[in-house]
Design an enzyme around this catalytic site. Structure first.
Site: not given
Ligand code: MV4
Length: 451
Positions: A163, A200, A207, A236, A288, A290, A293, A336
């Site tokens: 993260g 690299k 993302h 994010k 991840n 989980r 969000v 968000r």
């Protein structure tokens, strides 16, 4: 499953409670002292106070959470995101107490939490990975040889990081030794593990992540991608599905790679495969373990309740609602809404919300635990609402988001609403031509604040 304890707070606790209610499952909230007037406490069938404000004394207090589950006779615990969601020890304790953990196994959390191990595992499963070291760097000599062969710039990442934590970019060999030693030292300090690996370095990547879900019968499905490049300091701010750059052909390849990744480790429950995307190519970065969000943008385009699916899988049921022919429909965007001042470097703005009105109408979803006169405690993250819109295409979604943001009234504190209004007019956002560096090149100090 008859009763689920939600080991979380805020909007995600409400989100899980809603899914449980629709499934006829009883709910138990846990809360810290300052959260006593929270909506998750009101909406749950039962609530247990587990300690004072600071997270380590309440939402991260494993004996407290487990005791709450035992005294209320809960069959399972949903961890939400953050807090204990990727804590392997907690998943282990749940299991030994005969409480189902709604997520993957403790072993899976441990393995995928070791980023170099996860990457090596995915590489063996023929999931594209970023050129670099095969697993951990054994010594500085190896670091120098690998950097020479892949070429500068390179990035050194802590295997216990993730993260965006514990990374160091190196642009020339002269700086490598110092960076290597500092990276290891920092990793030891921050994670108690000095393992590092090398890749690299891509200067301006996107993302893009793929939602997957697997059941105990070996079925794994990929539910398209989420574009998560609009972020600041690894937080994010805007997510959308589909990504404006992912063609049907690339999506097929990404989803196939994500399914291969999950199947190679016998993954069960919801998870995310994070990819770095650059010039039409994608590479596995992290997994991840989980619910995230931004899961609602996937829910919007697939018309599926991911939390219900997590609960069903944990109860040992087959994923019958999802199948390989499941199709995405339209376009979804999530903004968000944080209690932060975007004109002042997004500094937190806790305090009492004086007025609060959420937008509505066709294609608008607001997940929030806030209300007028709600006091935002200073102890937790600053997310106060997620505004999700769904439209027939990206243009309609952007227009709908602008309309919904205009309806959002938040008074008494600063919020990111003005930032999102500004972004919906940004030419790069509108054209879809952006990457993880977009916000670094924009002066946000002059956004008009609506106070
Ligand atoms: C990278 C990278 C460029 N090249 N790896 C940051 C979060 C963590 N998951 C990995 N990250 C990055 N890894 C290579 N080889 C750039 C980032 C990165 C980034 C990635 C995703 C979203 C935002 C980011 C912001 C800065 C750097």
């Amino acid at each position: 499953m008859k009763k689920i304890l939600i080991a979380n707070r805020g909007e995600i606790a409400l989100r899980v409670i809603r899914a449980c209610k629709e499934l006829g499952i009883k709910t138990v909230a846990v809360y810290s002292e300052p959260d006593i007037n929270s909506l998750h406490v009101r909406f749950a069938d039962e609530a247990v106070c587990i300690g004072p404000g600071p997270s380590n004394l309440s939402y991260l207090n494993i004996p407290g959470v487990i005791s709450a589950a035992e005294v209320t006779n809960a069959d399972a615990i949903h961890p939400g995101y953050g807090f204990l969601a990727e804590n392997a020890h907690f998943a282990e304790v749940c299991q030994s107490c005969n409480i189902k953990f709604i997520g993957p196994t403790a072993e899976m959390i441990t393995n995928m939490g070791d980023k170099a191990f996860a990457k090596a595992t995915m590489n063996r499963a023929k999931v594209p990975t970023i050129p670099g070291s095969e697993g951990l760097l054994p010594s500085f000599g190896d670091a120098r040889e690998i950097a020479k062969s892949i070429g500068y710039p390179v990035i050194i990442k802590a295997t216990a990081g993730g993260g965006g934590r514990g990374m160091r970019v190196v642009r020339e060999e002269a700086n490598l030794e110092k960076a290597y030693n500092q990276a290891r030292q920092e990793a030891m300090g921050a994670f108690g593990n000095d393992g590092v690996y090398m890749e690299k370095f891509f200067e301006q990547p996107r993302h893009i992540e793929v939602q997957i879900i697997g059941d105990e019968f070996g079925n794994v499905y990929a539910l398209g991608e989420r574009e998560c490049s609009i972020q600041r300091k690894h937080q994010k701010l805007i997510e959308e599905s589909p990504s404006p750059v992912v063609t049907d052909k690339i999506r097929k390849k990404m989803c196939d790679a994500a399914i291969r990744a999950a199947k190679s480790v016998n993954y069960v429950n919801a998870g995310t495969i994070e990819f770095l995307y650059d010039e039409g190519n994608f590479y596995f970065m992290e997994m991840n373990t989980r619910i995230q969000v931004e899961h609602p943008v996937t829910e919007a385009v697939f018309g599926i309740d991911l939390i219900k699916q997590q609960i069903k899988v944990t109860a040992g049921e087959k994923l019958t609602e999802i199948n390989p022919n499941y199709k995405m429909r339209g376009h979804a965007i999530e903004c968000r809404i944080n209690a932060e001042d975007p004109t002042k470097g997004f500094r937190p703005s806790p305090g009492k919300i004086q007025a609060f009105h959420v937008p509505g109408g066709l294609g608008v979803r607001v997940d929030t635990h806030a209300y007028a006169e709600y006091m935002i405690p200073p102890f937790y993250d600053s997310l106060i609402a997620k505004l999700i819109v769904h439209g027939k295409d990206r243009n309609e979604a952007i227009e709908r988001m602008e309309r919904a943001l205009d309806e959002f009234i938040i008074e008494g504190i600063q919020s990111t609403v003005p930032f999102h209004r500004f972004m919906m007019k940004n030419p790069n956002f509108i054209s879809g031509d952006f990457n993880t560096k977009l916000l670094e090149g924009i002066d946000l100090s002059k956004i008009e604040n609506n106070l």
